[in-house]
Design an enzyme around this catalytic site. Structure first.
Site, short mmCIF file in Angstrom:
data_model
loop_
_atom_site.label_atom_id
_atom_site.label_comp_id
_atom_site.label_asym_id
_atom_site.label_seq_id
_atom_site.Cartn_x
_atom_site.Cartn_y
_atom_site.Cartn_z
CG ASP A 302 -4.10 11.61 1.15
OD1 ASP A 302 -5.19 11.11 0.85
OD2 ASP A 302 -3.25 11.97 0.31
CG ASN A 310 -1.35 3.13 -7.69
OD1 ASN A 310 -0.74 2.16 -7.25
ND2 ASN A 310 -2.50 3.51 -7.19
CG ASP A 319 -3.42 -3.24 -4.82
OD1 ASP A 319 -3.86 -2.08 -4.76
OD2 ASP A 319 -3.88 -4.11 -5.58
CD GLU A 346 -5.07 8.33 -2.44
OE1 GLU A 346 -5.02 9.43 -3.02
OE2 GLU A 346 -5.80 7.40 -2.83
#
Length: 434
Positions: A302, A310, A319, A346
């Site tokens: 993770d 983000n 991305d 993620e």
């Protein structure tokens, strides 16, 4: 350590919302209770527009009542139905779905809900239709052209060849008579069917086979031969036609199907295996490990504080980060003989067959170090000033009555500990000995 309910809920939510398949849950009366984001993406209907309604809302009109009666008969009798169905999107577009419906029963054995998973197969249908039309066109051309008629002896010698060989093969009949047909045939295992077919089978037995034939100009064509055995071991009479175009169409169809399968198995953003492929591979490897009494390792990864990433750098950078992490992860997984997949959001996963706890630990640490080594800036990360990952690994030898979910649960618990203990670290879980 048991899973935190909130974490478990979020885990399930991520699975449902990040699948590419549309999902719908109804009550026993077919009233819609839940749809996921993919449902809206595929159909155009928002959640608020469909909740409380029934799937009749998007019927296309292409199926009669008998179709739906048979669907429900199968669903009620077996508890599931799957197949292709035409439905209508919100904008009026009629499109084909591949649909799977399961009936879910309550503790009393009564149906409480129906769960439907579906995908839009318009592109596949279009490819199939186009190729079918081309194949029909090629067959029409072949059937309306003069075919070669030939008599072949039991040893493969051409006894008679019709004049059509001039434009199909480039040879005059006299150039072929008395020579073995095998002189012009490409030899491989499949094409050994021709000599075996000439030598075996009873009189009047119809044989059809294909082979590549070297024409007079040196080029090669696929020929389809339909032959009938002659009595008394005298060989066969054959009708031969050029099917090169059909073979090319079949190859195009195979390529299109292969491409479609790759598209269905890969994550659209990162290019590595998606959740569907992961589930299928984990199930296969689990059964294989169970049969061999061998260890199987699962590593869950993770990205630490990815929401902050983000929010700080924007979703486009997010991305790009996911793609870089996926490439590093896949390379590391291959080095240790494993396979990597994007699990959702993620979160990623790596499956390592025949991996001992020490090998799994080494692979997990290599994954962590390699991703940290990408040096992707993350100034608001609580773990470092660059992008890092928390890693949970689990190793188990499958027991007779266990399912792969047991290993998945262990790896997820280890991942949870890694995040709880400060992130950017590896935690290993092994089941208790029984």
């Amino acid at each position: 350590m048991p899973l935190n309910q909130k974490h478990l809920y979020e885990w399930y939510r991520q699975i449902v919302e990040h699948t590419s398949q549309g999902m719908m849950v109804t009550d026993a009366d077919s009233r819609i209770l839940f749809v996921n984001q993919a449902f809206t993406t595929i159909t155009g209907y928002s959640k608020d527009e469909v909740l409380g309604k029934t799937p009749r809302l998007w019927r296309s009109g292409r199926h009669g009542e008998l179709f739906y009666a048979q669907l429900w008969e199968s669903l009620l009798r077996t508890g599931q139905w799957q197949g292709e169905i035409w439905n209508r999107k919100k904008d009026g577009t009629v499109y084909p779905q591949r649909l799977h419906i399961d009936a879910v029963k309550d503790e009393s054995g009564q149906i409480a809900n129906y769960v439907a998973l579906f995908s839009d197969i318009s592109e596949q249908k279009m490819i199939e239709c186009e190729l079918q039309q081309r194949e029909e066109q090629y067959r029409f051309i072949a059937e309306n052209c003069s075919d070669i008629i030939a008599t072949i002896s039991a040893d493969g010698t051409l006894v008679y060849v019709s004049p059509a060989c001039r434009y199909l093969l480039g040879y005059e009949p006299e150039e072929l008579l008395g020579r073995s047909v095998f002189e012009w045939i490409e030899r491989n295992e499949d094409q050994q069917l021709l000599p075996r077919s000439i030598e075996t089978g009873g009189a009047f037995h119809i044989l059809t086979f294909c082979f590549r034939f070297r024409k007079k100009d040196g080029t090669k064509s696929w020929l389809e031969t339909t032959g009938r055995k002659l009595g008394g071991g005298k060989g066969m009479i054959a009708v031969v036609r050029d099917i090169t175009l059909r073979k090319e169409a079949e190859e195009q169809l195979k390529k299109a199907n292969d491409l479609l399968q790759r598209m269905l198995s890969l994550d659209g953003l990162t290019g590595i295996a998606n959740r569907r492929s992961f589930d299928e591979l984990l199930a296969r490897e689990w059964e294989s490990a169970k049969q061999q009494n061998a260890p199987l390792a699962l590593i869950m990864i993770d990205i630490d504080a990815f929401k902050r990433f983000n929010d700080t750098y924007g979703h486009q950078c997010g991305d790009d980060c996911l793609r870089k992490v996926a490439v590093s992860l896949e390379q590391t997984a291959k080095q240790y003989g494993g396979a990597a997949a994007r699990y959702g959001g993620e979160e990623f996963a790596v499956i390592l067959p025949h991996a001992s706890p020490s090998k799994a630990a080494a692979a997990a640490e290599a994954i962590r170090l390699n991703i940290e080594g990408l040096a992707i800036p993350h100034r608001l990360s609580p773990a470092a000033n660059c992008v890092t990952v928390s890693v949970g690994a689990a190793v188990a030898i499958p027991q007779p009555n266990e399912h792969a979910e047991a290993l998945l649960s262990l790896a997820d618990q280890a991942l949870y500990r890694a995040k709880q203990n400060g992130r950017n670290r590896v935690e290993i879980a092994c089941p208790a000995r029984r």
